[in-house]
Design a protein around this motif. Sequence first.
Motif, PDB file in Angstrom:
ATOM      1  N   ASP A 286       0.796  -1.226   0.000  1.00 58.66           N
ATOM      2  CA  ASP A 286       0.000   0.000   0.000  1.00 58.66           C
ATOM      3  C   ASP A 286       0.830   1.278   0.000  1.00 58.66           C
ATOM      4  OD1 ASP A 286       0.892   0.233   2.600  1.00 58.66           O
ATOM      5  OD2 ASP A 286      -1.086   0.232   3.527  1.00 58.66           O
TER       6      ASP A 286
ATOM      7  N   ARG B 109      -3.761   5.669  -2.357  1.00 55.72           N
ATOM      8  CA  ARG B 109      -3.019   4.435  -2.126  1.00 55.72           C
ATOM      9  C   ARG B 109      -3.871   3.198  -2.409  1.00 55.72           C
ATOM     10  NH1 ARG B 109       1.465   4.747   1.553  1.00 55.72           N
ATOM     11  NH2 ARG B 109       1.905   6.891   2.200  1.00 55.72           N
TER      12      ARG B 109
ATOM     13  N   THR C 175      -5.662  -0.212  -1.378  1.00 49.78           N
ATOM     14  CA  THR C 175      -6.323  -0.680  -0.161  1.00 49.78           C
ATOM     15  C   THR C 175      -5.992  -2.139   0.122  1.00 49.78           C
ATOM     16  OG1 THR C 175      -8.304  -1.262  -1.422  1.00 49.78           O
ATOM     17  CG2 THR C 175      -8.230   0.934  -0.416  1.00 49.78           C
TER      18      THR C 175
ATOM     19  N   GLY D 212      -2.844  -2.752   6.590  1.00 45.32           N
ATOM     20  CA  GLY D 212      -1.521  -2.316   6.157  1.00 45.32           C
ATOM     21  C   GLY D 212      -0.377  -2.897   6.949  1.00 45.32           C
TER      22      GLY D 212
ATOM     23  N   ASP E 274      -4.937  -6.252   4.167  1.00 48.76           N
ATOM     24  CA  ASP E 274      -5.727  -5.254   3.456  1.00 48.76           C
ATOM     25  C   ASP E 274      -6.521  -4.416   4.449  1.00 48.76           C
ATOM     26  OD1 ASP E 274      -7.891  -6.803   4.250  1.00 48.76           O
ATOM     27  OD2 ASP E 274      -8.181  -7.727   2.287  1.00 48.76           O
TER      28      ASP E 274
END
Length: 256
Positions: A108, A117, A119, A152, A175
């Motif tokens: 990301d 960005r 996801t 992330g 995610d």
Amino acid sequence: MTRSIVLAGMILVCGCAEPRPPTGGPRDETPPQLVSVDPAHESVNVPPTTQLKLTFSEYVNQASFVRALSITPAPQGRLRMRWRRRSVTIQFAEPLRDSTTYVATLDDEFRDWQGVRLTRPLSFAFATGPVIDQGRLYGRVIDPTKGKPVAGLPVLVFNPGEEVNGIPAYQTQTDSDGQFGLRNVRESDFFILGLQDANRNLIADDGEQFAVPPNPLIKATPDTIEQLLDWVYTKVDTVRPVIERVRATSNRLVEV
């Protein structure tokens, strides 16, 4: 031995100034998507001297692409990149290994030219031999203090017996729902670690939070079911024990 490494600092980027589309209109809030890749995902018998060509749905931030890219196993030498509008061609310094499955991932850190960005990570795989690895790994990371998924979070996959503070065999990222999935990995047992890794050095530094699965070793097979077992997100306990009470129970024994 299969290895993976973040490739920032090992890449030579060629081309003109980073292009941008005309401004105006509503702000784009859609993350960039991978429209096509050559060789195609899960291609086999790819020549070791191949180049990779990726085309995206929109103009992207080229510097973020370099930071976000990882390839497993790590190719030898520096990568050379040539950009043309929404496409990038990656040239390897040395021929790739024979009969090897390669997995490329964008985490990301990758974003479009407006800063939107990803996801969830983007990945694709190809093999330089007639067979491509089909092992799968899945999981989900939950912060027990908040009852919410951890988005992330880098997920590092190690071969059993390897040093955890070394280069992982594979890597991906959770995610926005705290979930991760790895495909096209070797059919084997692995130790998996979710690591905050704020400085992106692939090392569990003091104070960095981490998550591990309920079982110490997870087996990757083609038949692995997408079981999203919750991992507990915590941090290393660095507080030393303190003596709270000492009491003599006899003339020879002391209770601490």
